[in-house]
Design an enzyme around this catalytic site. Structure first.
Site, PDB file in Angstrom:
ATOM      1  N   ARG A   7      40.652  51.622  90.119  1.00 55.96           N
ATOM      2  CA  ARG A   7      39.272  51.743  90.585  1.00 55.96           C
ATOM      3  C   ARG A   7      39.089  52.982  91.476  1.00 55.96           C
ATOM      4  NH1 ARG A   7      36.745  46.523  93.373  1.00 55.96           N
ATOM      5  NH2 ARG A   7      37.716  45.606  91.535  1.00 55.96           N
ATOM      6  N   ASP A  38      46.330  46.272  94.861  1.00 51.86           N
ATOM      7  CA  ASP A  38      45.327  46.394  93.809  1.00 51.86           C
ATOM      8  C   ASP A  38      44.352  47.534  94.115  1.00 51.86           C
ATOM      9  OD1 ASP A  38      44.083  45.735  91.479  1.00 51.86           O
ATOM     10  OD2 ASP A  38      43.438  43.747  92.106  1.00 51.86           O
ATOM     11  N   THR A  71      54.381  40.449  84.861  1.00 53.11           N
ATOM     12  CA  THR A  71      54.697  40.184  83.453  1.00 53.11           C
ATOM     13  C   THR A  71      53.469  40.440  82.564  1.00 53.11           C
ATOM     14  OG1 THR A  71      54.282  37.841  83.943  1.00 53.11           O
ATOM     15  CG2 THR A  71      56.571  38.534  83.842  1.00 53.11           C
ATOM     16  N   GLU A  72      52.263  40.429  83.173  1.00 56.20           N
ATOM     17  CA  GLU A  72      51.045  40.680  82.394  1.00 56.20           C
ATOM     18  C   GLU A  72      50.768  42.179  82.212  1.00 56.20           C
ATOM     19  OE1 GLU A  72      50.751  38.288  85.071  1.00 56.20           O
ATOM     20  OE2 GLU A  72      51.239  36.777  83.562  1.00 56.20           O
ATOM     21  N   ASN A  73      51.373  43.013  83.059  1.00 54.41           N
ATOM     22  CA  ASN A  73      51.079  44.449  83.017  1.00 54.41           C
ATOM     23  C   ASN A  73      51.528  45.131  81.719  1.00 54.41           C
ATOM     24  OD1 ASN A  73      51.493  45.157  86.595  1.00 54.41           O
ATOM     25  ND2 ASN A  73      49.723  44.452  85.431  1.00 54.41           N
TER      26      ASN A  73
END
Ligand code: V0D
Length: 236
Positions: free
Chosen positions: A16, A12, A58-60
């Site tokens: 950012r 992650d 799967t959320e990307n």
């Protein structure tokens, strides 16, 4: 010092990292790919048996289309740049997740890398691609139920269930690392993380170095892994 057999990583902080530098998010992903190479080569060199990286969840798919398209181009960039080195280091590529929904070209480069490296005996570099933990569990349950219905299996139990997960051939996950200090699992390896140690680092993935991996492994070693049982108390 014990080296964890299986390390799972949520990489992650690319976005950012880029934002902090005034760069587009894709610039963070680009450096992120180079970090995958560096950390994989290093982990293999210290004897890690398996490393599972959360590349695409799967959320990307909910990200902006341009970013999703860029992410889909990363396997080609990664394997064209580093496959020679991966082979030289005896690293084996594997993947878990639903490749069905992944564009053909990305799927093909992945399949080729898996095939080319299938006899390598060093670390397994396992990519979780279009992966979701709940989906994995439901898919496993569906297949298990199917086999019971067809009379292939009688009893349903934990040992039996494990065989239906994507990770059936892999060692237990000893250590989960998440960079960028988000304190969540985010649908990653839900079943497999039951007894894993978890280390959350403030480091953003593009800044993550081999020495940071060493620190995570030190932290792992400093913990008393009880698996719910009662190991001997540590003497101060
Ligand atoms: C670099 C995390 C998606 C930081 C996100 C092979 C590391 C971005 C994929 C991917 C990477 C997309 C489609 C597919 C397989 C993988 C990906 C790599 C690195 C290296 F079929 N993100 N992503 N692949 N990073």
């Amino acid at each position: 010092m014990k080296v964890p057999k299986h390390i799972a990583i949520i990489m992650d902080g690319n976005g950012r990292w880029a934002k902090a530098k005034g760069l587009p998010r894709t610039a963070g992903h680009k450096i992120g790919v180079e970090k995958v190479r560096e950390i994989a080569i290093y982990a293999n060199s210290i004897g890690v048996k398996c490393m599972t990286l959360y590349a695409f969840s799967t959320e990307n798919w909910n990200r902006p289309e341009a970013e999703v398209n860029y992410l889909m181009s990363l396997p080609k960039i990664f394997f064209e740049s580093y496959m020679k080195e991966i082979m030289k280091n005896n690293i084996r590529i594997m993947m878990i997740g639903d490749m069905d929904e992944i564009p053909d070209n990305a799927r093909t480069v992945f399949k080729n890398a898996i095939e080319e490296s299938k006899d390598n005996t060093g670390m397994i570099l396992n990519f979780a691609v279009n992966y979701g933990g709940r989906r994995e569990i439901v898919t496993a349950a569906r297949k298990y139920a199917e086999d019971v219905k067809n009379g292939k299996i009688n009893d349903i139990d934990e040992e039996g269930f494990k065989k239906y997960l994507y990770t059936s051939e892999l060692p237990e996950v000893d250590l989960l690392i998440r960079t960028s200090y988000e304190l969540r699992i985010s649908n990653y390896l839900l079943y497999q993380l039951a007894y894993s140690e978890m280390v959350f680092t403030h480091t953003l993935w593009p800044d993550f170095k081999p020495s940071d991996l060493d620190l995570c492994i030190d932290e792992y070693n400093s913990r008393d892994r009880r698996f719910g049982g009662l190991n001997e108390e540590k003497t101060a």
